[in-house]
Design a protein around this motif. Structure first.
Motif, short mmCIF file in Angstrom:
data_model
loop_
_atom_site.label_atom_id
_atom_site.label_comp_id
_atom_site.label_asym_id
_atom_site.label_seq_id
_atom_site.Cartn_x
_atom_site.Cartn_y
_atom_site.Cartn_z
N CYS A 256 2.90 9.25 -2.84
CA CYS A 256 2.63 8.18 -2.89
C CYS A 256 3.66 7.15 -1.66
O CYS A 256 2.56 6.67 -1.35
CB CYS A 256 1.98 7.35 -4.03
SG CYS A 256 1.04 8.26 -5.26
N CYS B 143 -3.19 4.37 1.92
CA CYS B 143 -2.77 3.56 0.83
C CYS B 143 -4.10 2.81 0.64
O CYS B 143 -4.55 2.34 -0.73
CB CYS B 143 -1.41 2.97 0.33
SG CYS B 143 0.09 3.61 0.35
N VAL C 33 -0.02 4.29 -6.56
CA VAL C 33 -0.39 3.70 -4.80
C VAL C 33 -0.23 1.99 -5.05
O VAL C 33 0.33 1.57 -4.35
CB VAL C 33 -1.83 4.26 -4.54
CG1 VAL C 33 -2.45 4.00 -2.56
CG2 VAL C 33 -1.18 5.77 -4.26
N GLU D 28 2.35 0.13 -3.33
CA GLU D 28 2.51 -1.14 -1.91
C GLU D 28 2.65 -1.99 -2.70
O GLU D 28 3.24 -3.17 -2.05
CB GLU D 28 0.89 -0.80 -2.44
CG GLU D 28 0.18 0.12 -1.42
CD GLU D 28 0.61 0.13 0.12
OE1 GLU D 28 0.21 -1.32 0.90
OE2 GLU D 28 1.10 0.63 0.94
#
Length: 603
Positions: free
Chosen positions: A448, A456, A473, A477
């Motif tokens: 990821c 993403c 994810v 992020e």
């Protein structure tokens, strides 16, 4: 040759009638010779004066008035015997490349030597062979092709061997002449080269396979360029498989192969051509030709070593292969639509070649940013990701085979995992009956941290993914967004990599070098990913500037604008929706059964 003046002899004229009525009309024939069922009414005197075999047959006969003799298995049959009898009677005819080999063999069987008459037929045919045939490449090829229908006596007289050596010598001379022409003509050299290759390559395509194999072996032994040999192999294979339609190569599962002579002959042609391919690593065999031969080898069930050799040659230049080349159809209807096992073996050979080249290099320069091995590995990584996306749509492809193709590439073969994520997403969509455990097993190969912002954003709203991956994810992020707002560019991670790359004193020098090389590779990939992140941030900055210019004064904060920009676009489909509640696993399964395209995943 006996004479350049052709005799006015009609093919429809009976040979015996011709001699008795036109030349010896006042002398009746006294012996009948039968050759393969054809009878010839002749005269003993001109025959025994030149043919030792007929003289012995007449002398050994118990009946002195013998009137019938029979010759069995005479080379060339009645047509060649007719020419030999013309020679005995002194009738003019022309020795050509089409009849000289048969005449030479027949003259040996009839014992037409110098012991019975000077300049007999054996001597005449030998002069023509040495002075005319063996001095010319095309004439040697023509004579060699006529030896295919002759009995083993042709090999005893070394006619094919002499023609093979003459072809090789004359081809080498033509190559030297071509080199001189290229030096003299400069820019026209490529045109001259193509012309030179065209005329003798086409000539070799008429040869029988065993003779062709001997010629190519002689060409390689005498030093003819590998690219010239490859051009000949391509032309010969095209001529051999001319009757096989393209649909049979691309759709072998639809055709039923026969186990008859035709298939066996074609299988032998494939195996022989592969064995004749140059072994030099620098030889430029077209990849399209290699893949065409590989498909033929699979379709005709060629020997295993033949297919493995083709796979090794392809693996040596896998970074230059196109995606369409790898889409080899499977010949087994009950299996997957694509031959995944063959591609898997090719990839194993490629990785082994990369490892061998790294082991041969004792220095550290090969691990630099411009390392050819690393660049080739990155290209192959992108190629395999595209291949995975293509085969993922196959409903018959098992999870085990798909995972085997995914996990074979090392992590440093991909700068970002967008392509791998896309392929896995397509597979999940094409196989909606996978269990939660299988989905987790497949999705664990996606890192990821190596996904772009667009990927993403798509993954965060992808209902087909396991919940654990979606959480990962979202977490990464959030970390990325926090780092972007705080102005951090990942220096902490980079310093951590550098500090972890210090070798231990307890390790051997070879292990230290291997460890440093692995750390160096990881640092290179991290720098490449940082460049990708920087490019993404620049795009987002431009997007936010445009948004603030168009909506200045609306009170939106910097964070709100950034989050809106992140969700605006997606590389895996159209605009992604906003706040949407995730359905359960059952609804996700039912969604995968809809009629949307499997080639492009859209949440």
């Amino acid at each position: 040759m006996v004479s350049e003046t052709k005799t006015p002899f009609s093919p429809t004229t009976n040979f015996s009638n011709y001699f008795t009525t036109r030349i010896f009309s006042d002398v009746a024939g006294d012996v009948t010779i039968v050759v393969d069922g054809d009878s010839f009414l002749l005269h003993k005197f001109p025959l025994v004066s030149r043919c030792g075999k007929i003289r012995k047959m007449v002398a050994d006969a118990k009946d002195s008035n013998i009137s019938k003799l029979e010759l069995l298995n005479l080379p060339g049959g009645p047509q060649t015997f007719e020419l030999a009898m013309k020679f005995c009677y002194g009738i003019n005819f022309e020795i050509t490349t089409g009849n000289v080999a048969a005449l030479r063999c027949a003259a040996d069987c009839l014992e037409m030597t110098e012991n019975y008459r000077e300049e007999n037929l054996i001597a005449r045919t030998e002069v023509y062979l040495n002075d005319v045939v063996l001095q010319s490449l095309d004439k040697s090829v023509e004579v060699l092709s006529t030896c295919e229908m002759l009995p083993p006596i042709a090999e005893e007289l070394e006619i094919p061997s002499r023609c093979v050596e003459a072809i090789a010598m004359n081809a080498c001379k033509a190559q030297l002449v071509l080199g001189l022409s290229r030096l003299h003509c400069g820019s026209e050299s490529s045109e001259l080269k193509g012309t030179c290759l065209e005329w003798w390559v086409e000539d070799l395509s008429i040869l029988r396979l065993d003779y062709y194999q001997r010629v190519i072996s002689a060409l390689g032994r005498i030093g003819v360029r590998p690219d010239t040999i490859v051009a000949s192999l391509i032309h010969y294979s095209q001529a051999s498989f001319k009757g096989i339609g393209k649909c049979k190569i691309w759709n072998p599962a639809r055709m039923k192969l026969n186990s008859g002579t035709v298939d066996n002959d074609q299988r032998t042609v494939v195996e022989t051509i592969v064995s004749l391919m140059p072994t030099e690593k620098s030889s430029s065999i077209p990849l399209s030709f290699l893949f065409g031969m590989l498909r033929m080898a699979i379709m005709l069930d060629a020997a295993l070593e033949c297919r493995l050799e083709l796979e090794r040659k392809i693996a040596f230049r896998l970074e230059m292969v196109s995606l369409d080349d790898l889409l080899i159809p499977s010949v087994r209807t009950a299996d997957s639509l694509f031959d995944v096992d063959t591609v898997h073996r090719i990839l194993i050979n490629f990785l082994q070649r990369i490892e061998d080249e790294e082991n041969e290099d004792c220095g550290y320069l090969s691990e630099g940013f411009g390392s050819p091995d690393h660049g080739s590995l990155l290209k192959v990584g992108q190629l395999i990701d595209g291949y995975l996306a293509e085969i993922a749509t196959d409903p018959y492809l098992t999870l085990q085979k798909f995972i085997a193709m995914v996990e074979i590439l090392p992590q440093y073969a991909r700068v970002i995992d967008d392509g791998l994520y896309r392929a896995i997403d397509i597979y999940l969509k094409a196989h909606p009956m996978l269990t939660e455990h299988d989905c987790k097993k497949l999705c664990k190969f996606v890192d990821c941290q190596k996904l772009s912002q667009e990927a993403c954003n798509h993954a965060a709203q992808n209902d087909r993914l396991p919940v654990q991956m979606v959480v990962q994810v979202l977490y990464f992020e959030q970390v990325r967004l926090k780092s972007a707002l705080s102005g951090s560019s990942g220096d902490g991670f980079l310093s951590q990599k550098i500090s972890s790359g210090v070798p231990s004193a307890a390790m051997s020098p070879r292990d230290n070098y291997a460890s440093l090389r692995g750390e160096n590779r990881e640092l290179k990939l991290e720098i490449s990913r940082m460049r990708v992140r920087l490019s993404e941030l620049e795009k987002e900055q431009m997007f936010m500037k445009q948004g603030m210019m168009g909506k200045s004064g609306n009170g939106k904060t910097f964070l709100t604008s950034l989050s809106k920009g992140i969700g605006r676009f997606g590389i895996f489909g159209g605009p992604v929706g906003g706040n949407r509640q995730k359905p359960g696993r059952k609804s996700r399964r039912s969604e995968g059964k809809t009629g949307r395209s499997l080639r492009h995943s859209v949440s």
